[in-house]
Design a protein around this motif. Structure first.
Motif, PDB file in Angstrom:
ATOM      1  N   LEU A  76       0.833  -1.206   0.000  1.00 51.45           N
ATOM      2  CA  LEU A  76       0.000   0.000   0.000  1.00 51.45           C
ATOM      3  C   LEU A  76       0.863   1.250   0.000  1.00 51.45           C
ATOM      4  CD1 LEU A  76      -2.762   1.387   0.238  1.00 51.45           C
ATOM      5  CD2 LEU A  76      -2.589   1.125   2.710  1.00 51.45           C
ATOM      6  N   LYS A  77       1.928   1.246   0.800  1.00 52.12           N
ATOM      7  CA  LYS A  77       2.809   2.412   0.872  1.00 52.12           C
ATOM      8  C   LYS A  77       3.530   2.632  -0.467  1.00 52.12           C
ATOM      9  CE  LYS A  77       4.657   1.043   4.868  1.00 52.12           C
ATOM     10  NZ  LYS A  77       5.502   1.053   6.096  1.00 52.12           N
ATOM     11  N   CYS A  78       3.906   1.552  -1.123  1.00 54.73           N
ATOM     12  CA  CYS A  78       4.563   1.682  -2.427  1.00 54.73           C
ATOM     13  C   CYS A  78       3.598   2.249  -3.470  1.00 54.73           C
ATOM     14  CB  CYS A  78       5.085   0.320  -2.881  1.00 54.73           C
ATOM     15  SG  CYS A  78       6.488  -0.291  -1.928  1.00 54.73           S
ATOM     16  N   ILE A  79       2.364   1.775  -3.446  1.00 54.12           N
ATOM     17  CA  ILE A  79       1.367   2.287  -4.394  1.00 54.12           C
ATOM     18  C   ILE A  79       1.117   3.763  -4.150  1.00 54.12           C
ATOM     19  CG2 ILE A  79      -1.061   2.149  -5.083  1.00 54.12           C
ATOM     20  CD1 ILE A  79      -0.916  -0.861  -4.505  1.00 54.12           C
ATOM     21  N   ALA A  80       1.012   4.145  -2.873  1.00 50.81           N
ATOM     22  CA  ALA A  80       0.784   5.549  -2.535  1.00 50.81           C
ATOM     23  C   ALA A  80       1.955   6.419  -3.006  1.00 50.81           C
ATOM     24  CB  ALA A  80       0.582   5.697  -1.027  1.00 50.81           C
ATOM     25  N   ALA A  81       3.181   5.924  -2.827  1.00 49.54           N
ATOM     26  CA  ALA A  81       4.356   6.682  -3.267  1.00 49.54           C
ATOM     27  C   ALA A  81       4.345   6.860  -4.777  1.00 49.54           C
ATOM     28  CB  ALA A  81       5.633   5.977  -2.815  1.00 49.54           C
ATOM     29  N   GLU A  82       3.917   5.815  -5.506  1.00 49.79           N
ATOM     30  CA  GLU A  82       3.835   5.919  -6.968  1.00 49.79           C
ATOM     31  C   GLU A  82       2.818   6.971  -7.395  1.00 49.79           C
ATOM     32  OE1 GLU A  82       2.927   2.062  -8.403  1.00 49.79           O
ATOM     33  OE2 GLU A  82       4.974   1.295  -8.183  1.00 49.79           O
ATOM     34  N   LYS A  83       1.814   7.176  -6.570  1.00 49.66           N
ATOM     35  CA  LYS A  83       0.772   8.159  -6.869  1.00 49.66           C
ATOM     36  C   LYS A  83       1.094   9.535  -6.281  1.00 49.66           C
ATOM     37  CE  LYS A  83      -2.957   4.778  -7.348  1.00 49.66           C
ATOM     38  NZ  LYS A  83      -3.163   5.045  -8.789  1.00 49.66           N
ATOM     39  N   GLN A  84       2.362   9.733  -5.971  1.00 49.08           N
ATOM     40  CA  GLN A  84       2.871  11.040  -5.537  1.00 49.08           C
ATOM     41  C   GLN A  84       2.430  11.439  -4.128  1.00 49.08           C
ATOM     42  OE1 GLN A  84       5.154  12.278  -7.683  1.00 49.08           O
ATOM     43  NE2 GLN A  84       4.629  10.413  -8.843  1.00 49.08           N
ATOM     44  N   TYR A  85       2.148  10.460  -3.282  1.00 50.98           N
ATOM     45  CA  TYR A  85       1.892  10.746  -1.870  1.00 50.98           C
ATOM     46  C   TYR A  85       3.222  10.804  -1.120  1.00 50.98           C
ATOM     47  CZ  TYR A  85      -3.193   9.961  -1.872  1.00 50.98           C
ATOM     48  OH  TYR A  85      -4.553  10.066  -2.082  1.00 50.98           O
ATOM     49  N   SER A  86       3.309  11.679  -0.142  1.00 49.57           N
ATOM     50  CA  SER A  86       4.398  11.604   0.831  1.00 49.57           C
ATOM     51  C   SER A  86       3.947  10.617   1.904  1.00 49.57           C
ATOM     52  CB  SER A  86       4.657  12.977   1.452  1.00 49.57           C
ATOM     53  OG  SER A  86       5.078  13.902   0.471  1.00 49.57           O
ATOM     54  N   VAL A  87       4.719   9.553   2.094  1.00 49.29           N
ATOM     55  CA  VAL A  87       4.280   8.448   2.952  1.00 49.29           C
ATOM     56  C   VAL A  87       5.079   8.456   4.260  1.00 49.29           C
ATOM     57  CG1 VAL A  87       3.988   5.956   3.147  1.00 49.29           C
ATOM     58  CG2 VAL A  87       3.702   7.079   0.921  1.00 49.29           C
ATOM     59  N   TYR A  88       4.355   8.387   5.382  1.00 52.27           N
ATOM     60  CA  TYR A  88       4.975   8.379   6.703  1.00 52.27           C
ATOM     61  C   TYR A  88       4.431   7.193   7.501  1.00 52.27           C
ATOM     62  CZ  TYR A  88       5.829  13.261   5.421  1.00 52.27           C
ATOM     63  OH  TYR A  88       6.203  14.414   4.767  1.00 52.27           O
ATOM     64  N   THR A  89       5.314   6.542   8.253  1.00 51.04           N
ATOM     65  CA  THR A  89       4.909   5.458   9.144  1.00 51.04           C
ATOM     66  C   THR A  89       5.221   5.861  10.574  1.00 51.04           C
ATOM     67  OG1 THR A  89       5.399   3.804   7.443  1.00 51.04           O
ATOM     68  CG2 THR A  89       5.149   3.017   9.704  1.00 51.04           C
ATOM     69  N   ILE A  90       4.233   5.826  11.425  1.00 52.73           N
ATOM     70  CA  ILE A  90       4.408   6.205  12.834  1.00 52.73           C
ATOM     71  C   ILE A  90       4.729   4.946  13.625  1.00 52.73           C
ATOM     72  CG2 ILE A  90       3.301   7.275  14.834  1.00 52.73           C
ATOM     73  CD1 ILE A  90       1.540   8.811  12.858  1.00 52.73           C
ATOM     74  N   THR A  91       5.907   4.931  14.234  1.00 52.11           N
ATOM     75  CA  THR A  91       6.365   3.694  14.870  1.00 52.11           C
ATOM     76  C   THR A  91       6.721   3.836  16.342  1.00 52.11           C
ATOM     77  OG1 THR A  91       8.633   4.121  14.128  1.00 52.11           O
ATOM     78  CG2 THR A  91       7.250   2.747  12.708  1.00 52.11           C
ATOM     79  N   LYS A  92       7.142   5.033  16.791  1.00 55.80           N
ATOM     80  CA  LYS A  92       7.607   5.153  18.166  1.00 55.80           C
ATOM     81  C   LYS A  92       7.094   6.424  18.822  1.00 55.80           C
ATOM     82  CE  LYS A  92      11.868   2.463  17.693  1.00 55.80           C
ATOM     83  NZ  LYS A  92      13.339   2.454  17.832  1.00 55.80           N
ATOM     84  N   HIS A  93       6.802   6.317  20.129  1.00 57.17           N
ATOM     85  CA  HIS A  93       6.408   7.474  20.925  1.00 57.17           C
ATOM     86  C   HIS A  93       7.672   8.185  21.416  1.00 57.17           C
ATOM     87  CE1 HIS A  93       2.257   5.834  21.391  1.00 57.17           C
ATOM     88  NE2 HIS A  93       1.965   7.112  21.506  1.00 57.17           N
TER      89      HIS A  93
END
Length: 403
Positions: free
Chosen positions: A3-20
């Protein structure tokens, strides 16, 4: 990842929230201010409700949010998530079951690579029925069945047998298996807090048997396969070692829970009845579960925690064998209600659901016709208001399933 790769291909800036981290909200503000379309991904969102609230008040219209959670957790919290995000348009996509096309592909894949074992001679239709009915069309269940093949079971058993002579590390490995099954990938520092200094030994990281089992990432350690981790815990590892590791993990997480949200969340996960069912073997599971809860009931973050006593009550209720089991469950339900009433803005719906089930199950067990209708009316009274406003089906699922 796809999903993140597809979003990046569609010109989205992709962020994953992993740590507090201490600067989490500052970083989020900066990311939200970036021009263009943005996609934020949060895995296991029940542990990130505070961040959902931040998105609800700060996210612009060009920001999208993708959340994931186990079905049981989502059933309870999806309405809360929508409230925090200030939206009534929260789309839900179930990904825990394979569709017919995916099952057909899986059958062909198993055929091509000779993975059916004793089932190889079955017809495609019979194999499809097996995957649909026996495995419930779940990839996790399919892989568990695959691991049951004698060749794979012998190899995994042989790996763990080599660890038996290394008692110093066996408990650490089992703890990593448990954390992997629970969806946690601890950093080396976290693992030291939970399991002790043995993690620092160079011999631990260099051991070829351990490296066959554990993936030593740059920032975390985990079993290379969560399905294999669950299989090993339920079929290969000594159940007594698993039980002792669970108790040790809970006690270690409790020590740091007041200072760290991360450890508190690990402790909450370790308290859940469902978590124990994933880690403990089926044989003598109920006895081990009760020993576990009894061993940790005096911890600083359990003895006055209503949801701990709810989980303990559930453990007593499920597969109750005698009247004393119901009496014990009733006592713990009352404890959970009493402790919950001390809290501000407390909602007892989770306890209500299971207590209603308790009333009905006890009435059936006792076979006392004179009390059955009263039990039914009491259960209906507990659930009626909730059912009227229930957006999904959590209350109904609790009434019909044994988890």
């Amino acid at each position: 990842l796809v999903l993140k790769c597809i979003a990046a291909e569609k010109q989205y800036s992709v962020y994953t929230i992993t740590k507090h981290g201490d600067s989490l909200y500052e970083e989020l503000e900066q990311a939200l201010s970036v021009a263009g379309k943005k996609l934020f991904v949060i895995d296991n969102y029940p542990e990130w409700l505070d961040v959902l609230g931040f998105f609800g008040t700060h996210a612009p219209h060009d920001a999208s949010l993708v959340l994931s959670a186990r079905t049981s957790a989502n059933d309870v919290l999806v309405d809360r998530a929508a409230e925090l995000l200030r939206t009534d348009n929260l789309s839900e996509i179930g990904i825990d079951r394979l569709d017919p096309d995916e099952l057909d592909w899986l059958i062909k894949y198993f055929n091509d690579y000779g993975l059916w074992g004793d089932l190889a001679s079955w017809s495609p239709r019979k194999k499809l029925d097996y995957l649909t009915r026996i495995c419930d069309a779940q990839l996790h269940a399919v892989l568990i069945k695959l691991l049951e093949s004698p060749q794979i079971q012998t190899r995994l058993g042989g790996l763990f047998e080599k660890l038996r002579g290394k008692k110093k590390y066996a408990g650490v490995i089992v703890s990593i298996l448990i954390l992997t099954v629970l969806g946690e990938a601890p950093s080396p520092g976290t693992l030291i807090d939970l399991c002790g200094q043995a993690v620092l030994d160079s011999e631990f990281r260099r051991d070829p048997v351990i490296r066959d089992l554990i993936d030593f990432g740059a920032s975390d350690l985990r079993m290379k396969s969560s399905v294999a981790a669950q299989f090993m815990l339920q079929r290969i590892v000594d159940p007594n070692l698993t039980l002792q590791s669970l108790i040790s993990l809970a006690k270690a997480a409790d020590k740091s829970a007041n200072a760290s949200r991360y450890y508190f969340n690990i402790l909450k996960t370790l308290l859940r009845y469902n978590s124990l069912q994933a880690a403990l073997p089926e044989k003598h599971r109920r006895r081990a579960t009760l020993i576990y809860y009894e061993s940790i009931k005096g911890l600083s973050n359990t003895r006055r925690q209503p949801l701990f006593w709810l989980q303990y009550a559930i453990a007593c209720l499920v597969d109750a064998e005698k009247a004393e089991d119901f009496e014990r469950a009733a006592k713990y339900f009352k404890t959970a209600y009493s402790l919950g009433e001390e809290r501000d803005f407390w909602n007892s719906f989770q306890i209500d659901n299971y207590y209603a089930r308790f009333l009905l199950t006890r009435a059936i067990f006792l076979e006392d016709v004179s009390t059955c209708m009263a039990a039914f009316r009491d259960a209906r009274k507990l659930l009626h208001n909730q059912i009227e406003i229930e957006r999904l089906y959590y209350g109904f699922r609790v009434a019909t399933r044994s988890e």
